[in-house]
Structure formats: structure tokens, C-alpha cells
Write a protein that holds these residues in place. Structure first.
Motif, PDB file in Angstrom:
ATOM      1  N   ARG A 256       0.799  -1.222   0.000  1.00  0.00           N
ATOM      2  CA  ARG A 256       0.000   0.000   0.000  1.00  0.00           C
ATOM      3  C   ARG A 256       0.834   1.275   0.000  1.00  0.00           C
ATOM      4  O   ARG A 256       0.356   2.332  -0.406  1.00  0.00           O
ATOM      5  N   ARG A 257       2.049   1.183   0.489  1.00  0.00           N
ATOM      6  CA  ARG A 257       2.932   2.359   0.548  1.00  0.00           C
ATOM      7  C   ARG A 257       4.337   1.931   0.199  1.00  0.00           C
ATOM      8  O   ARG A 257       4.803   0.872   0.625  1.00  0.00           O
ATOM      9  N   VAL A 258       5.030   2.757  -0.570  1.00  0.00           N
ATOM     10  CA  VAL A 258       6.385   2.419  -0.985  1.00  0.00           C
ATOM     11  C   VAL A 258       7.234   3.681  -1.016  1.00  0.00           C
ATOM     12  O   VAL A 258       6.725   4.779  -1.275  1.00  0.00           O
ATOM     13  N   VAL A 259       8.514   3.512  -0.724  1.00  0.00           N
ATOM     14  CA  VAL A 259       9.488   4.588  -0.905  1.00  0.00           C
ATOM     15  C   VAL A 259      10.216   4.309  -2.208  1.00  0.00           C
ATOM     16  O   VAL A 259      10.868   3.269  -2.344  1.00  0.00           O
ATOM     17  N   TYR A 260      10.079   5.198  -3.166  1.00  0.00           N
ATOM     18  CA  TYR A 260      10.792   5.032  -4.432  1.00  0.00           C
ATOM     19  C   TYR A 260      12.134   5.745  -4.349  1.00  0.00           C
ATOM     20  O   TYR A 260      12.209   6.914  -3.939  1.00  0.00           O
ATOM     21  N   LEU A 261      13.202   5.053  -4.775  1.00  0.00           N
ATOM     22  CA  LEU A 261      14.551   5.624  -4.771  1.00  0.00           C
ATOM     23  C   LEU A 261      15.207   5.422  -6.122  1.00  0.00           C
ATOM     24  O   LEU A 261      15.123   4.332  -6.711  1.00  0.00           O
ATOM     25  N   ASP A 262      15.896   6.456  -6.610  1.00  0.00           N
ATOM     26  CA  ASP A 262      16.747   6.309  -7.771  1.00  0.00           C
ATOM     27  C   ASP A 262      17.980   5.486  -7.405  1.00  0.00           C
ATOM     28  O   ASP A 262      18.260   5.248  -6.217  1.00  0.00           O
ATOM     29  N   SER A 263      18.755   5.099  -8.418  1.00  0.00           N
ATOM     30  CA  SER A 263      19.924   4.250  -8.193  1.00  0.00           C
ATOM     31  C   SER A 263      21.212   5.032  -7.971  1.00  0.00           C
ATOM     32  O   SER A 263      22.248   4.433  -7.686  1.00  0.00           O
ATOM     33  N   ASP A 264      21.157   6.354  -8.091  1.00  0.00           N
ATOM     34  CA  ASP A 264      22.367   7.165  -7.964  1.00  0.00           C
ATOM     35  C   ASP A 264      22.376   7.978  -6.678  1.00  0.00           C
ATOM     36  O   ASP A 264      22.684   9.169  -6.676  1.00  0.00           O
TER      37      ASP A 264
ATOM     38  N   ILE B  68      15.860   5.049   6.866  1.00  0.00           N
ATOM     39  CA  ILE B  68      14.802   5.197   5.867  1.00  0.00           C
ATOM     40  C   ILE B  68      13.409   5.073   6.470  1.00  0.00           C
ATOM     41  O   ILE B  68      12.430   5.566   5.905  1.00  0.00           O
ATOM     42  N   ALA B  69      13.294   4.446   7.636  1.00  0.00           N
ATOM     43  CA  ALA B  69      11.993   4.311   8.294  1.00  0.00           C
ATOM     44  C   ALA B  69      11.399   5.687   8.604  1.00  0.00           C
ATOM     45  O   ALA B  69      10.176   5.856   8.599  1.00  0.00           O
ATOM     46  N   LYS B  70      12.248   6.671   8.881  1.00  0.00           N
ATOM     47  CA  LYS B  70      11.765   8.029   9.144  1.00  0.00           C
ATOM     48  C   LYS B  70      11.089   8.600   7.901  1.00  0.00           C
ATOM     49  O   LYS B  70      10.035   9.221   7.984  1.00  0.00           O
ATOM     50  N   LEU B  71      11.696   8.387   6.751  1.00  0.00           N
ATOM     51  CA  LEU B  71      11.113   8.869   5.500  1.00  0.00           C
ATOM     52  C   LEU B  71       9.840   8.106   5.173  1.00  0.00           C
ATOM     53  O   LEU B  71       8.829   8.691   4.773  1.00  0.00           O
ATOM     54  N   ALA B  72       9.872   6.789   5.346  1.00  0.00           N
ATOM     55  CA  ALA B  72       8.710   5.953   5.029  1.00  0.00           C
ATOM     56  C   ALA B  72       7.497   6.307   5.888  1.00  0.00           C
ATOM     57  O   ALA B  72       6.349   6.094   5.465  1.00  0.00           O
ATOM     58  N   ALA B  73       7.747   6.847   7.087  1.00  0.00           N
ATOM     59  CA  ALA B  73       6.659   7.168   8.012  1.00  0.00           C
ATOM     60  C   ALA B  73       6.063   8.553   7.760  1.00  0.00           C
ATOM     61  O   ALA B  73       5.231   9.019   8.549  1.00  0.00           O
ATOM     62  N   THR B  74       6.438   9.211   6.694  1.00  0.00           N
ATOM     63  CA  THR B  74       5.913  10.535   6.376  1.00  0.00           C
ATOM     64  C   THR B  74       4.387  10.541   6.376  1.00  0.00           C
ATOM     65  O   THR B  74       3.755   9.678   5.768  1.00  0.00           O
ATOM     66  N   ASP B  75       3.813  11.498   7.075  1.00  0.00           N
ATOM     67  CA  ASP B  75       2.352  11.621   7.141  1.00  0.00           C
ATOM     68  C   ASP B  75       1.843  12.208   5.824  1.00  0.00           C
ATOM     69  O   ASP B  75       2.154  13.348   5.485  1.00  0.00           O
ATOM     70  N   LEU B  76       1.066  11.444   5.101  1.00  0.00           N
ATOM     71  CA  LEU B  76       0.524  11.898   3.823  1.00  0.00           C
ATOM     72  C   LEU B  76      -0.816  12.610   3.971  1.00  0.00           C
ATOM     73  O   LEU B  76      -1.424  13.010   2.959  1.00  0.00           O
ATOM     74  N   GLY B  77      -1.269  12.758   5.206  1.00  0.00           N
ATOM     75  CA  GLY B  77      -2.528  13.457   5.417  1.00  0.00           C
ATOM     76  C   GLY B  77      -3.717  12.647   4.934  1.00  0.00           C
ATOM     77  O   GLY B  77      -3.641  11.438   4.733  1.00  0.00           O
ATOM     78  N   ARG B  78      -4.808  13.334   4.707  1.00  0.00           N
ATOM     79  CA  ARG B  78      -6.060  12.652   4.366  1.00  0.00           C
ATOM     80  C   ARG B  78      -6.150  12.268   2.891  1.00  0.00           C
ATOM     81  O   ARG B  78      -6.858  11.328   2.544  1.00  0.00           O
ATOM     82  N   ASP B  79      -5.448  12.999   2.008  1.00  0.00           N
ATOM     83  CA  ASP B  79      -5.677  12.722   0.585  1.00  0.00           C
ATOM     84  C   ASP B  79      -4.440  12.823  -0.303  1.00  0.00           C
ATOM     85  O   ASP B  79      -4.557  12.622  -1.514  1.00  0.00           O
ATOM     86  N   SER B  80      -3.274  13.128   0.240  1.00  0.00           N
ATOM     87  CA  SER B  80      -2.082  13.227  -0.610  1.00  0.00           C
ATOM     88  C   SER B  80      -1.677  11.846  -1.121  1.00  0.00           C
ATOM     89  O   SER B  80      -1.718  10.868  -0.380  1.00  0.00           O
ATOM     90  N   VAL B  81      -1.260  11.789  -2.360  1.00  0.00           N
ATOM     91  CA  VAL B  81      -0.851  10.531  -2.980  1.00  0.00           C
ATOM     92  C   VAL B  81       0.638  10.297  -2.802  1.00  0.00           C
ATOM     93  O   VAL B  81       1.080   9.165  -2.634  1.00  0.00           O
ATOM     94  N   LEU B  82       1.409  11.374  -2.833  1.00  0.00           N
ATOM     95  CA  LEU B  82       2.846  11.199  -2.662  1.00  0.00           C
ATOM     96  C   LEU B  82       3.448  12.349  -1.884  1.00  0.00           C
ATOM     97  O   LEU B  82       2.870  13.437  -1.775  1.00  0.00           O
ATOM     98  N   ALA B  83       4.643  12.085  -1.349  1.00  0.00           N
ATOM     99  CA  ALA B  83       5.403  13.081  -0.589  1.00  0.00           C
ATOM    100  C   ALA B  83       6.815  13.130  -1.144  1.00  0.00           C
ATOM    101  O   ALA B  83       7.386  12.110  -1.547  1.00  0.00           O
ATOM    102  N   ALA B  84       7.381  14.331  -1.172  1.00  0.00           N
ATOM    103  CA  ALA B  84       8.744  14.529  -1.658  1.00  0.00           C
ATOM    104  C   ALA B  84       9.187  15.928  -1.251  1.00  0.00           C
ATOM    105  O   ALA B  84       8.345  16.806  -1.004  1.00  0.00           O
TER     106      ALA B  84
ATOM    107  N   ASP C 242       1.671   6.585  -1.771  1.00  0.00           N
ATOM    108  CA  ASP C 242       0.550   5.775  -1.302  1.00  0.00           C
ATOM    109  C   ASP C 242      -0.029   5.059  -2.518  1.00  0.00           C
ATOM    110  O   ASP C 242      -0.754   5.656  -3.327  1.00  0.00           O
ATOM    111  N   LEU C 243       0.315   3.793  -2.677  1.00  0.00           N
ATOM    112  CA  LEU C 243      -0.100   3.048  -3.863  1.00  0.00           C
ATOM    113  C   LEU C 243      -1.604   2.790  -3.888  1.00  0.00           C
ATOM    114  O   LEU C 243      -2.203   2.693  -4.963  1.00  0.00           O
ATOM    115  N   SER C 244      -2.221   2.681  -2.727  1.00  0.00           N
ATOM    116  CA  SER C 244      -3.674   2.475  -2.689  1.00  0.00           C
ATOM    117  C   SER C 244      -4.400   3.686  -3.266  1.00  0.00           C
ATOM    118  O   SER C 244      -5.328   3.553  -4.072  1.00  0.00           O
ATOM    119  N   ARG C 245      -3.975   4.892  -2.856  1.00  0.00           N
ATOM    120  CA  ARG C 245      -4.583   6.111  -3.382  1.00  0.00           C
ATOM    121  C   ARG C 245      -4.238   6.287  -4.862  1.00  0.00           C
ATOM    122  O   ARG C 245      -5.057   6.783  -5.638  1.00  0.00           O
TER     123      ARG C 245
END
Length: 350
Positions: free
Chosen positions: A165-173, A180-196, A238-241
Motif C-alpha cells: 500500500r505504501r512504498v518509498v521510491y529511490l533512484d539508483s544514484d 529510511i523508516a523516518k522517510l517511510a513514516a511521512t504523514d501523507l494526510g487525508r488525501d495526498s498521494v505522494l510526498a517529496a 501511497d499506492l492504494s490512493r
């Protein structure tokens, strides 16, 4: 007769010089990384709600799911990135990697490379059939940006199983120097699809052509948004959203528009900006100190942005492994070098 044979041999030798048989990709060898273990307070991974999962971690909501692309050209960077993620994680055993490889790649060889360097790693390699996206790709300012695998991030919701349902996408460079758990735990709020991380000081209009901005309909795309540039090499999704909002189709619609009229120049980034800019959840800049590869033309050395650092990203033309091999590294490439597991012919096992 002998003269004709001699001439034929000479021509054959010249052909081999220009098109050597050994020009096929050389399989790089990598050292095995040390295994890293969870701290005592890491949650157990036993919450999978998918009975068909081979291991509970692949569908666990408590696991940190990381998605990356995998190919022969960037495998050295990918291995370094994985090592950095594991080394700085408080719960490395709770991380699962979802690698995406092109259908034309030697997936078994790529899989073997990851397994040999990280024999304890929980990972899956998904095959990305690039035919569907190849017809939508328009040429950009740098040929490397036109690789179909660069567009795989737009298809993660289709490639990964629905239980993720949720994934952290990373480039290879890039490399991480934080958990990384800190980044993965980012609060996306009620309707945001992604965070960056957002960069609102960047000249946003430069990412699109005059054709785009002069079109009265297209120029209204961002009318109700505070659109800012963000780098798609580091995202929490958020892959579900994403699935619920059919965002892959939205990105493809803009790519199809680009085929009809040139509205941008920079590969896979602009479609993401068109769909998401001004709608994402902002993340602290420390999670993407990007641009260390220089610009898209010369790849000149760059300094870090002011502020703390959790992730260093060599986006741009210059890659640290290439500059180190050429004997012309940038100062910050020395920060990438300790994560390089390439087994050189002269390396001695410690």
C-alpha cells in the motif's frame, strides 16, 4: 588466391576492431555486504493480510517497502544504494526491496547480483514490459532520460502486488545516511498521494515550453495550485490512493499530449509535475540533497545545499562511480565511495 585471403583477413581484423565480439556487457562482480540486524525494539513482521504471500514481510504494513529500478548500466549504483539503506536502518531486517527490471534485461543475472551481495535480503524482481510506455516516450535533452525504465516509477501501482500500500521510491544514484523508516513514516494526510521535498525557489516555468504556457487551456493546469518543482528520484507513494485515482492513466495522458505538441523537454519528470505539482506532501530537504551529478549537459561538480543531510543524490549527468573510475572525482564523490561494493581485479579481501 593467397593475396585475396590475406586481404579478407585484414578486413575482418578491422571489423573486429570497430565491432569487437567482447563488446557485450561485462558482468560486474560485487563483494558480499555484511549483514545488519534489527535493534531490540523493532516490531515483528507478522501482520500480512495476504495468505498467498511467500513470506509475510512482502505484504506487511509494518515493513518498509522500497522500490528501485535495476539494470546493467546502473547496477553499481543500485548495490551501493541498497547497502546505504541497510547500514543506516534501525530495523534492516524489516525492509523489503521491490526491484523493477526491463523485460529486455537479463533479470536472472541482475537477481543473482543482488543475491550474492545481500544473501539475506528480502526482495523481488518485477519484469517491466516497456512496450506500453515506449510508444509514449518523446526525445528529451539527454538521451539517458529517454530510457523506458525511467518511466517505471509511473507503473509501480500496477507492478507491485495490491497488498503493498505504501512504498518509498529511490533512484539508483543516491545513498542514505539516515534511517529510511523516518522517510517511510511521512504523514501523507487525508488525501495526498505522494510526498517529496519541494523546491519552490526553482524556476517552475522553465520545465515547460513556450508552447505550453502560450496555450490558454494548458496554461490553466496549475491555476488552482501552488505548483513547485520536486525531484522524482525520492518519493513516498501511497499506492492504494494511486490505484484509486488512476494516476498512471493521468500521466500517460500528458505523455500522449507531448507526442502531439511539444510541451516539455525533460523526460519523465514533467508528467509528474503536471499531475502532482502543488498537491504533494512536502518533505524536509534533507531527504534529497539532489543535483550532485551536475546539470544535464556537463555534469560539473556541485556543493551540498545548506542544511542537514539524510540522503545524497547524484542526479544530473555525472555519476560518482564513473568519475571515480576516470580519476576525475568531485569532492562529494568521496562520500559515495565507501558504499561501492565493486570487486576490482586488484582488491584484497580484508
Amino acid at each position: 588466391m593467397s593475396q585475396h585471403l590475406l586481404l579478407l583477413l585484414i578486413l575482418l581484423s578491422l571489423l573486429l576492431l570497430h565491432n569487437p565480439i567482447s563488446a557485450s556487457p561485462i558482468i560486474q562482480k560485487f563483494k558480499e555486504a555484511p549483514q545488519f540486524y534489527n535493534s531490540a525494539d523493532c516490531p515483528p513482521i507478522d501482520d500480512s493480510d495476504d495468505d498467498v504471500a511467500a513470506k509475510p514481510i512482502f505484504c506487511s504494513r509494518r515493513a518498509v517497502h522500497v522500490a528501485m529500478t535495476l539494470d546493467a548500466a546502473y547496477i553499481r549504483g543500485s548495490v551501493a544504494a541498497v547497502l546505504s539503506v541497510l547500514q543506516h536502518s534501525s530495523c534492516p531486517e524489516n525492509i523489503v526491496f521491490h526491484f523493477v527490471a526491463s523485460a529486455s534485461a537479463d533479470a536472472s543475472s541482475l537477481r543473482a547480483t543482488i543475491s550474492s551481495s545481500f544473501p539475506y535480503l528480502d526482495f523481488t524482481v518485477y519484469v517491466f514490459n516497456v512496450s506500453s510506455v515506449s510508444r509514449l516516450i518523446s526525445s528529451s535533452i539527454r538521451s539517458a532520460l529517454d530510457c523506458p525504465l525511467n518511466y517505471a516509477r509511473s507503473y509501480l501501482a500496477d507492478l507491485l502486488p495490491p497488498c503493498v500500500r505504501r512504498v518509498v521510491y529511490l533512484d539508483s544514484d543516491l545513498i542514505l545516511v539516515d534511517d529510511i523508516a523516518k522517510l517511510a513514516a511521512t504523514d501523507l494526510g487525508r488525501d495526498s498521494v505522494l510526498a517529496a521535498p519541494e523546491y519552490c525557489n526553482a524556476n517552475f516555468t522553465s520545465y515547460f515550453t513556450s508552447t505550453f504556457w502560450s496555450n490558454p487551456t494548458l496554461s490553466l493546469t496549475f491555476a488552482d495550485r501552488k505548483a513547485c518543482y520536486f525531484n522524482t528520484g525520492v518519493m513516498v507513494i501511497d499506492l492504494s490512493r494511486w490505484r484509486g485515482g488512476a494516476y498512471t492513466s493521468r500521466i500517460e495522458e500528458w505523455m500522449a499530449m507531448q507526442k502531439r505538441m511539444r510541451i516539455y523537454e525533460l523526460g519523465s519528470l514533467p508528467p509528474f509535475l503536471l499531475v502532482f505539482a502543488g498537491l504533494i506532501k512536502p518533505v524536509n530537504h534533507r531527504w534529497n540533497q539532489h543535483g550532485l551529478g551536475g546539470d544535464n549537459f556537463r555534469g560539473l561538480c556541485r556543493d551540498l545545499h545548506p542544511g542537514p543531510v539524510s540522503l545524497l543524490h547524484w542526479s544530473g549527468k555525472g555519476k560518482p562511480w564513473a568519475r571515480l573510475d576516470a580519476g576525475r572525482p568531485c569532492p562529494l564523490d568521496a562520500l559515495w565511495a565507501p558504499y561501492d561494493l565493486l570487486q576490482t581485479p586488484f582488491a584484497l579481501d580484508s
